[in-house]
Scaffold this active site. Structure first.
Site, PDB file in Angstrom:
ATOM      1  N   GLY A 101      -5.939  31.834 -18.437  1.00  0.00           N
ATOM      2  CA  GLY A 101      -5.016  32.751 -17.777  1.00  0.00           C
ATOM      3  C   GLY A 101      -4.893  32.529 -16.286  1.00  0.00           C
ATOM      4  O   GLY A 101      -3.794  32.313 -15.761  1.00  0.00           O
ATOM      5  N   GLY A 103      -5.567  29.998 -14.578  1.00  0.00           N
ATOM      6  CA  GLY A 103      -5.322  28.605 -14.223  1.00  0.00           C
ATOM      7  C   GLY A 103      -6.403  27.646 -14.649  1.00  0.00           C
ATOM      8  O   GLY A 103      -6.141  26.487 -14.920  1.00  0.00           O
ATOM      9  N   GLU A 164      -3.737  39.375 -21.665  1.00  0.00           N
ATOM     10  CA  GLU A 164      -4.352  39.331 -23.007  1.00  0.00           C
ATOM     11  C   GLU A 164      -3.499  40.071 -24.030  1.00  0.00           C
ATOM     12  O   GLU A 164      -3.340  39.602 -25.170  1.00  0.00           O
ATOM     13  CB  GLU A 164      -5.762  39.907 -22.936  1.00  0.00           C
TER      14      GLU A 164
END
Length: 197
Positions: A101, A103, A164
């Site tokens: 998420g 990177g 998420e």
């Protein structure tokens, strides 16, 4: 003394959360195709080559990928969670779906590098396409949800929950599209669900 305001109802909280998740899919970037298209294309390509699909992520991102892995198995696709003791070695016909998420994460980056060195395709799902995990990717699925890296300000969805939650919704759309593309009926999908419960 000011009167206490009433807490929001469950329905209004749920609406708020769903609206936040929906906004992720409204965010587009012309330099990246929609994450849904990337994932469906890569998975169907792997299925056509009789390859296997591996998934990996850390924390709650990893839990979302495990849920996807289960549904891929229900679709009749050989799928494995990285680090499960039954996961076989990855090969050039296989696909790794990895989430990073913010990177990159050292473990995710390393696993992507191992998969690439074995000749496998790697799709990195991320909110930061320029991150370290994308260096090993053959394709990037850009999902523009707030992650823990952005700090506070997530409203009802703190600590990366927006990203998420968007993963869960994205994966449900992927499964729906794959069922259509692979010609899988709901009865066929249900027949592959475990009976050891």
């Amino acid at each position: 003394m000011a009167a206490k305001s009433e807490p929001p109802t469950s329905a209004s909280m749920a609406t708020d959360i769903c609206n936040q998740i929906s906004s992720v899919f409204s965010t587009t970037d012309p330099s990246h195709p929609p994450a849904l298209d990337v994932l469906v294309s890569e998975i169907t390509k792997t299925a056509s080559q009789h390859g296997r699909i591996f998934v990996h992520g850390v924390g709650r991102e990893g839990l979302m990928l495990k849920a996807l892995c289960m549904r891929l198995a229900h679709l009749g696709l050989p799928s494995h969670c990285v680090a499960d003791v039954t996961a076989p070695p990855i090969t050039p016909t296989d696909l790794l779906l990895a989430s990073a998420g913010p990177g990159g994460f050292p473990t995710v980056d390393a696993i992507c590098a191992v998969a690439r060195s074995a000749g496998a395709r790697v799709v990195v799902i991320t909110a930061r396409p320029g991150g370290s995990a994308s260096r090993e990717a053959t394709a990037v699925a850009y999902l523009a949800g707030r992650t823990m890296a952005e700090g506070e300000g997530g409203g009802l969805l703190p600590m990366g929950s927006l990203y998420e939650g968007a993963m869960f919704v994205l994966f449900e759309m992927v499964v729906w599209r794959l069922a259509k593309e692979l010609g899988q009926s709901e009865e066929e999908i249900r027949s592959r669900h475990t009976n050891l419960e």
